[in-house]
Structure formats: structure tokens, C-alpha cells
Write a protein that holds these residues in place. Structure first.
Motif, short mmCIF file in Angstrom:
data_model
loop_
_atom_site.label_atom_id
_atom_site.label_comp_id
_atom_site.label_asym_id
_atom_site.label_seq_id
_atom_site.Cartn_x
_atom_site.Cartn_y
_atom_site.Cartn_z
N ARG A 157 4.83 -7.35 -1.22
CA ARG A 157 4.21 -8.31 -0.29
C ARG A 157 5.09 -8.63 0.90
NH1 ARG A 157 1.86 -11.50 -5.04
NH2 ARG A 157 -0.19 -10.54 -5.20
N THR A 158 6.40 -8.63 0.71
CA THR A 158 7.32 -8.92 1.81
C THR A 158 8.07 -7.68 2.29
OG1 THR A 158 9.07 -9.51 0.24
CG2 THR A 158 7.65 -11.30 1.03
N ALA A 159 7.66 -6.52 1.82
CA ALA A 159 8.35 -5.27 2.15
C ALA A 159 7.69 -4.56 3.32
CB ALA A 159 8.38 -4.35 0.93
N ASP A 160 8.47 -3.69 3.93
CA ASP A 160 7.96 -2.82 4.99
C ASP A 160 7.54 -1.47 4.43
OD1 ASP A 160 8.60 -4.56 7.32
OD2 ASP A 160 10.64 -4.29 6.54
N LEU A 161 8.03 -1.16 3.22
CA LEU A 161 7.77 0.15 2.63
C LEU A 161 7.92 0.04 1.12
CD1 LEU A 161 7.29 3.13 3.56
CD2 LEU A 161 9.77 3.42 3.49
N ALA A 175 17.91 -0.85 6.50
CA ALA A 175 17.08 -1.70 5.64
C ALA A 175 17.83 -2.07 4.36
CB ALA A 175 15.79 -0.97 5.27
N ALA A 176 17.35 -3.11 3.71
CA ALA A 176 17.83 -3.50 2.38
C ALA A 176 16.87 -2.89 1.36
CB ALA A 176 17.83 -5.02 2.24
N VAL A 177 17.37 -2.64 0.16
CA VAL A 177 16.56 -2.04 -0.90
C VAL A 177 16.43 -3.03 -2.05
CG1 VAL A 177 16.46 -0.20 -2.64
CG2 VAL A 177 17.21 0.31 -0.31
N GLN A 178 15.22 -3.17 -2.53
CA GLN A 178 14.96 -3.96 -3.74
C GLN A 178 14.46 -2.99 -4.79
OE1 GLN A 178 12.01 -7.05 -3.39
NE2 GLN A 178 12.29 -7.72 -5.50
N ALA A 233 -3.64 2.04 -3.46
CA ALA A 233 -4.89 1.34 -3.19
C ALA A 233 -4.69 -0.14 -2.88
CB ALA A 233 -5.83 1.48 -4.38
N ASN A 234 -3.61 -0.75 -3.36
CA ASN A 234 -3.48 -2.21 -3.27
C ASN A 234 -2.26 -2.73 -2.53
OD1 ASN A 234 -5.84 -2.96 -4.94
ND2 ASN A 234 -4.73 -1.78 -6.48
N ALA A 235 -1.31 -1.89 -2.21
CA ALA A 235 -0.08 -2.36 -1.56
C ALA A 235 -0.35 -2.85 -0.14
CB ALA A 235 0.98 -1.27 -1.56
N PRO A 236 0.32 -3.90 0.27
CA PRO A 236 0.13 -4.43 1.62
C PRO A 236 0.98 -3.73 2.68
CG PRO A 236 1.62 -5.82 0.40
CD PRO A 236 1.16 -4.75 -0.55
N CYS A 237 1.68 -2.67 2.28
CA CYS A 237 2.55 -1.94 3.20
C CYS A 237 2.39 -0.45 2.93
CB CYS A 237 4.01 -2.37 3.01
SG CYS A 237 4.67 -2.00 1.37
N GLN A 279 12.97 -3.92 4.86
CA GLN A 279 12.97 -4.12 3.40
C GLN A 279 12.20 -2.98 2.74
OE1 GLN A 279 14.44 -6.51 1.55
NE2 GLN A 279 13.58 -5.87 -0.39
N ILE A 280 12.86 -2.29 1.81
CA ILE A 280 12.23 -1.22 1.05
C ILE A 280 12.22 -1.63 -0.42
CG2 ILE A 280 12.37 1.19 0.31
CD1 ILE A 280 13.93 1.75 2.93
N VAL A 281 11.05 -1.63 -1.02
CA VAL A 281 10.92 -1.86 -2.46
C VAL A 281 10.75 -0.50 -3.11
CG1 VAL A 281 9.46 -2.82 -4.29
CG2 VAL A 281 9.97 -4.18 -2.26
N VAL A 282 11.48 -0.26 -4.19
CA VAL A 282 11.38 1.01 -4.90
C VAL A 282 11.18 0.76 -6.38
CG1 VAL A 282 13.90 1.24 -5.04
CG2 VAL A 282 12.48 3.27 -5.31
N GLY A 283 10.20 1.46 -6.96
CA GLY A 283 9.95 1.37 -8.40
C GLY A 283 10.91 2.27 -9.15
N VAL A 284 11.58 1.71 -10.13
CA VAL A 284 12.55 2.44 -10.95
C VAL A 284 12.12 2.29 -12.40
CG1 VAL A 284 14.98 2.58 -11.63
CG2 VAL A 284 14.38 1.94 -9.28
#
Length: 156
Positions: free
Chosen positions: A96-100, A32-35, A125-129, A5-10
Motif C-alpha cells: 500500500r505504501t510501496a512504489d513496487l 530505494a529502501a527494501v522491505q 490483480a490487487n496490488a496498488p502499485c 520503496q520496494i516490497v519483496v515477498g520472501v
């Protein structure tokens, strides 16, 4: 590390576009899936005075446009989500549920950074991944003057 799982800020910026493109390429290579996440915040001074619904609709249009503008990558699933809140808080929560977590750099000046802070810095500083920040290319640097090659017999 297996990336599922990859989260990306857009955000509609060049940096956000580059981050989305990089995340999609990484997802294609890893399966992976992208959010794709775009946050909007009523308290943001750059948000025009309008009703919250109009701000949310504008954010959704921006996110849809940015996702559609990317080339289709076979087998890559993209979920697009608009969330109200401060960008760093929204992205850290989504991660929180992402790998990247992938972000684009805006290349702001030091003064701009000091006054407004940095979403990338807060996420790092705060990301869990793990967090990847994709830089926005700066203006081209002038070519250095050519240095003449040493010739035989030149004094040392």
C-alpha cells in the motif's frame, strides 16, 4: 517513475531468493529502501501442526537467513518483517505504501495452480502499485539440431 520503496515477498524458495536479489539490485540502482516480507499462516496446509509461536519463530529464522545470504549492497536499507496471514493478502497490504512489489515465480504446474491458486496472480490483480514477477529458470531445454547452412548451387 521514482522508486523509493520496494516490497519483496520472501518465502525461503528459489523464487523468493531471486526476487530478493532483484529487488536489492533495483534498490541499489534507484536509491530505494527494501522491505522484505515473509508471511506465515496458521491455516496453511503446509504448516506443520505446532503452536503459533513456533510457526512465527520459524518464519523469522527463514527471513533472517534469506536476507543475510544476500550480498551487501552499499546504501541499500533492508527492513525485514514477518506477518501472520495469507501471503497474497499480506503482500498487497504491505504494498500500500510501496512504489513496487517484487515476487518470485515458483513455476508450478497448471494443475497445482488450479488447485492452490497463485500468490503472484492475486497480487497482480490487487496490488496498488506495479508488480514485478521474477521467473525461476526451468530445466535446460535440449539444444535444437543444427540446421546445415545452405551451400551454393543448392536447388531452391
Amino acid at each position: 517513475m521514482a522508486v523509493r520503496q520496494i516490497v519483496v515477498g520472501v518465502d525461503g524458495s528459489q523464487g523468493g531468493r531471486r526476487a530478493l536479489a532483484w529487488a536489492l539490485e533495483q534498490a541499489a540502482a534507484s536509491g530505494a529502501a527494501v522491505q522484505a516480507v515473509l508471511s506465515w499462516w496458521w491455516g496453511d496446509p503446509s504448516t506443520p501442526l505446532a503452536d503459533a509461536r513456533a510457526c512465527q519463530e520459524s518464519a523469522q529464522l527463514t527471513l533472517d537467513r534469506e536476507v543475510r545470504a544476500q550480498p551487501v549492497r552499499h546504501g541499500v536499507s533492508v527492513a525485514a518483517e514477518v506477518v501472520e496471514g495469507r501471503p497474497a493478502d499480506v503482500l498487497v497490504a504491505a504494498a500500500r505504501t510501496a512504489d513496487l512489489l517484487v515476487l518470485g515465480s515458483h513455476g508450478h504446474s497448471r494443475v497445482h495452480h488450479t488447485i492452490l491458486g497463485s500468490v503472484s496472480e492475486a497480487c497482480i490483480a490487487n496490488a496498488p502499485c506495479p508488480v514485478v514477477v521474477i521467473p525461476v529458470p526451468g530445466p535446460p531445454r535440449p539444444a535444437a539440431d543444427a540446421v546445415p547452412a545452405a551451400t551454393e548451387g543448392a536447388s531452391r
